[in-house]
Structures are given as C-alpha cells and as structure tokens.
Scaffold this motif. Sequence first.
Motif, PDB file in Angstrom:
ATOM      1  N   ILE A   1       0.847  -1.195   0.000  1.00 37.55           N
ATOM      2  CA  ILE A   1       0.000   0.000   0.000  1.00 37.55           C
ATOM      3  C   ILE A   1       0.882   1.245   0.000  1.00 37.55           C
ATOM      4  CG2 ILE A   1      -1.752   1.299   1.260  1.00 37.55           C
ATOM      5  CD1 ILE A   1      -2.761  -1.321   2.420  1.00 37.55           C
ATOM      6  N   ALA A   2       0.693   2.094  -1.015  1.00 38.84           N
ATOM      7  CA  ALA A   2       1.394   3.379  -1.054  1.00 38.84           C
ATOM      8  C   ALA A   2       0.635   4.383  -0.192  1.00 38.84           C
ATOM      9  CB  ALA A   2       1.485   3.880  -2.495  1.00 38.84           C
ATOM     10  N   VAL A   3       1.382   5.185   0.559  1.00 39.99           N
ATOM     11  CA  VAL A   3       0.792   6.139   1.504  1.00 39.99           C
ATOM     12  C   VAL A   3       1.336   7.538   1.215  1.00 39.99           C
ATOM     13  CG1 VAL A   3       0.537   6.773   3.936  1.00 39.99           C
ATOM     14  CG2 VAL A   3       0.622   4.345   3.284  1.00 39.99           C
ATOM     15  N   MET A   4       0.427   8.490   1.125  1.00 38.55           N
ATOM     16  CA  MET A   4       0.853   9.881   0.986  1.00 38.55           C
ATOM     17  C   MET A   4       0.028  10.737   1.924  1.00 38.55           C
ATOM     18  SD  MET A   4       1.035  12.468  -2.278  1.00 38.55           S
ATOM     19  CE  MET A   4      -0.666  13.023  -2.156  1.00 38.55           C
ATOM     20  N   PHE A   5       0.709  11.598   2.671  1.00 38.51           N
ATOM     21  CA  PHE A   5       0.027  12.537   3.550  1.00 38.51           C
ATOM     22  C   PHE A   5      -0.006  13.905   2.859  1.00 38.51           C
ATOM     23  CE2 PHE A   5       1.463   9.278   6.485  1.00 38.51           C
ATOM     24  CZ  PHE A   5       0.360   9.123   7.313  1.00 38.51           C
ATOM     25  N   PRO A   6      -1.203  14.379   2.443  1.00 37.87           N
ATOM     26  CA  PRO A   6      -1.297  15.672   1.759  1.00 37.87           C
ATOM     27  C   PRO A   6      -0.753  16.797   2.632  1.00 37.87           C
ATOM     28  CG  PRO A   6      -3.360  14.455   1.604  1.00 37.87           C
ATOM     29  CD  PRO A   6      -2.515  13.740   2.601  1.00 37.87           C
ATOM     30  N   SER A   7      -0.113  17.760   1.981  1.00 40.18           N
ATOM     31  CA  SER A   7       0.463  18.882   2.732  1.00 40.18           C
ATOM     32  C   SER A   7      -0.586  19.866   3.205  1.00 40.18           C
ATOM     33  CB  SER A   7       1.500  19.607   1.868  1.00 40.18           C
ATOM     34  OG  SER A   7       0.903  20.067   0.662  1.00 40.18           O
ATOM     35  N   ARG A   8      -1.785  19.839   2.575  1.00 40.23           N
ATOM     36  CA  ARG A   8      -2.855  20.732   3.022  1.00 40.23           C
ATOM     37  C   ARG A   8      -4.200  20.056   2.761  1.00 40.23           C
ATOM     38  NH1 ARG A   8      -0.789  22.842  -1.711  1.00 40.23           N
ATOM     39  NH2 ARG A   8      -2.279  23.082  -3.429  1.00 40.23           N
ATOM     40  N   PRO A   9      -5.225  20.419   3.486  1.00 41.43           N
ATOM     41  CA  PRO A   9      -6.541  19.795   3.329  1.00 41.43           C
ATOM     42  C   PRO A   9      -7.060  19.978   1.906  1.00 41.43           C
ATOM     43  CG  PRO A   9      -6.464  21.103   5.341  1.00 41.43           C
ATOM     44  CD  PRO A   9      -5.209  21.424   4.580  1.00 41.43           C
ATOM     45  N   GLY A  10      -7.788  18.941   1.453  1.00 42.34           N
ATOM     46  CA  GLY A  10      -8.415  19.017   0.133  1.00 42.34           C
ATOM     47  C   GLY A  10      -7.608  18.396  -0.978  1.00 42.34           C
ATOM     48  N   MET A  11      -6.310  18.124  -0.747  1.00 40.12           N
ATOM     49  CA  MET A  11      -5.487  17.522  -1.797  1.00 40.12           C
ATOM     50  C   MET A  11      -5.853  16.081  -2.071  1.00 40.12           C
ATOM     51  SD  MET A  11      -1.631  18.956  -1.238  1.00 40.12           S
ATOM     52  CE  MET A  11      -1.049  17.885  -2.569  1.00 40.12           C
ATOM     53  N   ALA A  12      -6.515  15.411  -1.130  1.00 38.77           N
ATOM     54  CA  ALA A  12      -6.856  13.995  -1.317  1.00 38.77           C
ATOM     55  C   ALA A  12      -7.787  13.787  -2.490  1.00 38.77           C
ATOM     56  CB  ALA A  12      -7.504  13.445  -0.047  1.00 38.77           C
ATOM     57  N   GLY A  13      -8.521  14.795  -2.886  1.00 43.51           N
ATOM     58  CA  GLY A  13      -9.439  14.627  -4.007  1.00 43.51           C
ATOM     59  C   GLY A  13      -8.796  14.853  -5.350  1.00 43.51           C
ATOM     60  N   GLY A  14      -7.504  15.196  -5.387  1.00 40.77           N
ATOM     61  CA  GLY A  14      -6.870  15.513  -6.664  1.00 40.77           C
ATOM     62  C   GLY A  14      -6.046  14.394  -7.223  1.00 40.77           C
ATOM     63  N   ALA A  15      -6.480  13.160  -7.101  1.00 41.74           N
ATOM     64  CA  ALA A  15      -5.725  12.016  -7.580  1.00 41.74           C
ATOM     65  C   ALA A  15      -5.705  11.978  -9.099  1.00 41.74           C
ATOM     66  CB  ALA A  15      -6.330  10.728  -7.022  1.00 41.74           C
ATOM     67  N   ASP A  16      -4.699  11.313  -9.671  1.00 39.11           N
ATOM     68  CA  ASP A  16      -4.558  11.151 -11.121  1.00 39.11           C
ATOM     69  C   ASP A  16      -5.718  10.315 -11.649  1.00 39.11           C
ATOM     70  OD1 ASP A  16      -3.851  10.647 -13.707  1.00 39.11           O
ATOM     71  OD2 ASP A  16      -1.909   9.732 -13.240  1.00 39.11           O
ATOM     72  N   PRO A  17      -6.526  10.847 -12.585  1.00 40.78           N
ATOM     73  CA  PRO A  17      -7.664  10.074 -13.093  1.00 40.78           C
ATOM     74  C   PRO A  17      -7.246   8.825 -13.850  1.00 40.78           C
ATOM     75  CG  PRO A  17      -7.356  12.089 -14.357  1.00 40.78           C
ATOM     76  CD  PRO A  17      -6.457  12.190 -13.172  1.00 40.78           C
ATOM     77  N   ASP A  18      -6.001   8.792 -14.363  1.00 39.91           N
ATOM     78  CA  ASP A  18      -5.521   7.621 -15.097  1.00 39.91           C
ATOM     79  C   ASP A  18      -4.783   6.630 -14.181  1.00 39.91           C
ATOM     80  OD1 ASP A  18      -6.469   8.618 -17.557  1.00 39.91           O
ATOM     81  OD2 ASP A  18      -4.680   9.877 -17.777  1.00 39.91           O
ATOM     82  N   GLY A  19      -4.624   6.989 -12.916  1.00 40.56           N
ATOM     83  CA  GLY A  19      -3.930   6.110 -11.981  1.00 40.56           C
ATOM     84  C   GLY A  19      -4.895   5.209 -11.240  1.00 40.56           C
ATOM     85  N   PRO A  20      -4.380   4.430 -10.319  1.00 42.49           N
ATOM     86  CA  PRO A  20      -5.245   3.538  -9.544  1.00 42.49           C
ATOM     87  C   PRO A  20      -6.150   4.351  -8.623  1.00 42.49           C
ATOM     88  CG  PRO A  20      -3.030   3.556  -8.616  1.00 42.49           C
ATOM     89  CD  PRO A  20      -2.970   4.335  -9.903  1.00 42.49           C
TER      90      PRO A  20
END
Length: 371
Positions: free
Chosen positions: A285-304
């Motif tokens: 499982i890859a884990v990323m902690f966004p640097s600011r709120p709201g970034m979690a919704g900006g995932a790559d549409p072509d990615g998993p």
Amino acid sequence: MSPFSIRLVVNALRAFSGAPGLSFSAAAGTCLTVVNDRADCLCVLADMLAGHAPAWGGQVMVDGIDVTGLPPDRRPCALVGWRDPLFAHMTVQANLAFALRARGEESHAVAARVRAVLALLGLDGLEHARPATLSPEQALRVMIGRVLVFEPPVLVLDDPFTLLPPAGRVAMRRLVSRLVRARGLCVVLLTREREDALLLGDAIAYMDGMEIVQLGTALDLFDRPACDRVATGFGHANSLTARVASVDDDVALAHLPGGLPVEAMAAPGVEADQLATLCIRPDRIAVMFPSRPGMAGGADPDGPPVLEATLMDMRQMGDHVLLRFRLANGEELLARRPPTPALQRVAAGQVAMLAWQPGQAIAFPFRGEMG
C-alpha cells in the motif's frame, strides 16, 4: 540414493472420516515446513506421520516403501516434540543411549554413536548433566539426539521451538538447517510461526484446520496465494469485502461498502455483480500525507483508485513503521512503510491518501456472509 531424491510421500492422509486428504512429498536433504495456527492440528499430523495415531485413510511412504501400518518403533519417521520429554532421572548420555541399549545394541557401538551425536549437536561436556539443569535449547538438542542415534531417514519436528527464548530459537534454526544439509536428512517441520517456515522451508505447506490449502515456495504463498485464507493467514494481508462492478483483462473493479472504488487482480471465479474478498498486503500500500486539506481529491484520473483515510495509530517496528488507517466507511487497513524522516512528522488524526496498483492486490470469490 541421490541426496535430493524424493524420500517421503504422503498420499491423501486423513485424520478422521470426512477430513480433507493431506498430500505432500519431501526430498532427502530438504526441509518441508507445515504452518498451522492450531497446535492440536499439528500434533495430529505429527502423530500420524510417526505412527503414534492411526490414520483414517491414506498412505505414508518412505523411500518407496509403504510404512502406513508400521508401529512407531519400526517406522522410519522419528518424531521430536515437547510432548515426549527427556527421562528426568537419567543423564544426557543415558537418555541418548537408552533406546539403543533397549534394542540390544553392543555397548561399544552404543558408546561410539552417542559420542558422535554429542559432538554433532554441540553437547560435549554435558554428558553427565541431568535434564533439570539444562536450558530449553540444550534439552531440545538432547531430544533431537535421542532419535538421531538411529539415523532415521525422516525427522518430524512437532513445533519444536515453541518453548525457546529468541536467542535459542535462532540457534536451533541454524542447527536444524545444518543437519538437513550435512546429514541429508528429510525434515518435516511443523510450526505455528511463519518465520520458522521462511527461514527453514525449502517448500511450505499452509494448513487451515486439517486441510492443506496451498503448498509451494515462500514466493508462491506471498505473491500467488491460492485463496484468501493463504493471503491473510500466511501473507498477513488486509481483507476487504467488496462488490465487483466489472472484470476486464483479469482486473476487477469493485466497490467497498459506501461506494469506495478499489482494483485488484481477479482470481478464478470472480464475476461482475458478485461479492469478493480483496486482499492487499500492508507492504503493497502506497501512503501519501497531503500537505494541506483538500489535496486527497486531486488524484490522477488515469492512476489507480485512491482511498482517503485517517491515520489512527503508528508503531515503530525497527525496520519498518506499521500504520493503522480508518477509511470513510469505518473499515481499517494496515500499511507497512520504511521508517523515513517524513513519517516522523505525522501523527494520529492526519488524513492520508492510500493507493495500490491492481497487480498488488487479489480479489477472491467471497466465501462468507456479510454481517
């Protein structure tokens, strides 16, 4: 006989009527490890192999000879385990010599064989010690020596390291590995510890109850588990119940309760509009902690697909960090990551983005009922 020829063959061995048949083989100079969380099931298998308990059906063959009906004293499968302790009133030397003398072996032959086994097992200087004065590791060495004096072709070890401290466990693993290679022994190691299997097993059989659900190499069980029981029980994978939306090129797109999207390789039998058990190992499982709120919704549409999760707990485990997350639907996932400096700056309650490539997870046909 070739040192790597098949020595032990077990065909459809059953402990009771209706039990699954246990089938496996092991070669001379190799160690087959059998992993099961249940000590009672390991005991039953050990006793059937050694002849202490009758099998309901099936066959045990050693060097091409059917030994299924032979009693323990005539069967070439020697059993070592803590259920058969040393004779407390005898010295180490007497414990090793007892069965040889009971069989009428000549004294000089008994003495020579005992001396050789003492040296082989690192027991020199303990010949006159009593069992009560021995450490658990030394006692286990004597237990093994008690059967090695007969030079058995097959050695069955019944959860032998369970009473040892960590240092003793490490030392005994090394000893068993050396005996397998140097003596050309065929060893069947029955254990509840996955680490024993990984460090000693040339092949690994994973048991669930009295059924062998997969037999193969460590890589097989980790990366190509036969079912969710292997993935979770042996691979310690996370398990999620999802409904399959589609299966395309062996990749299943599914949704967790609450509509959260996930992808995984589809095992045989996984079909659209059916429930599946999705298994993903913590280290995948890859884990990323966004640097600011709201970034979690900006995932790559072509990615998993990306799952937004909240960090509930983080534990330093030495060579890795174990992170426990809670998804929006309340389910929890464990992730395993290297101990990087960035992780030292995160704390419980932070939002993270979790993702994995489809090839890192497997969806299996659902076996249970949703609660």
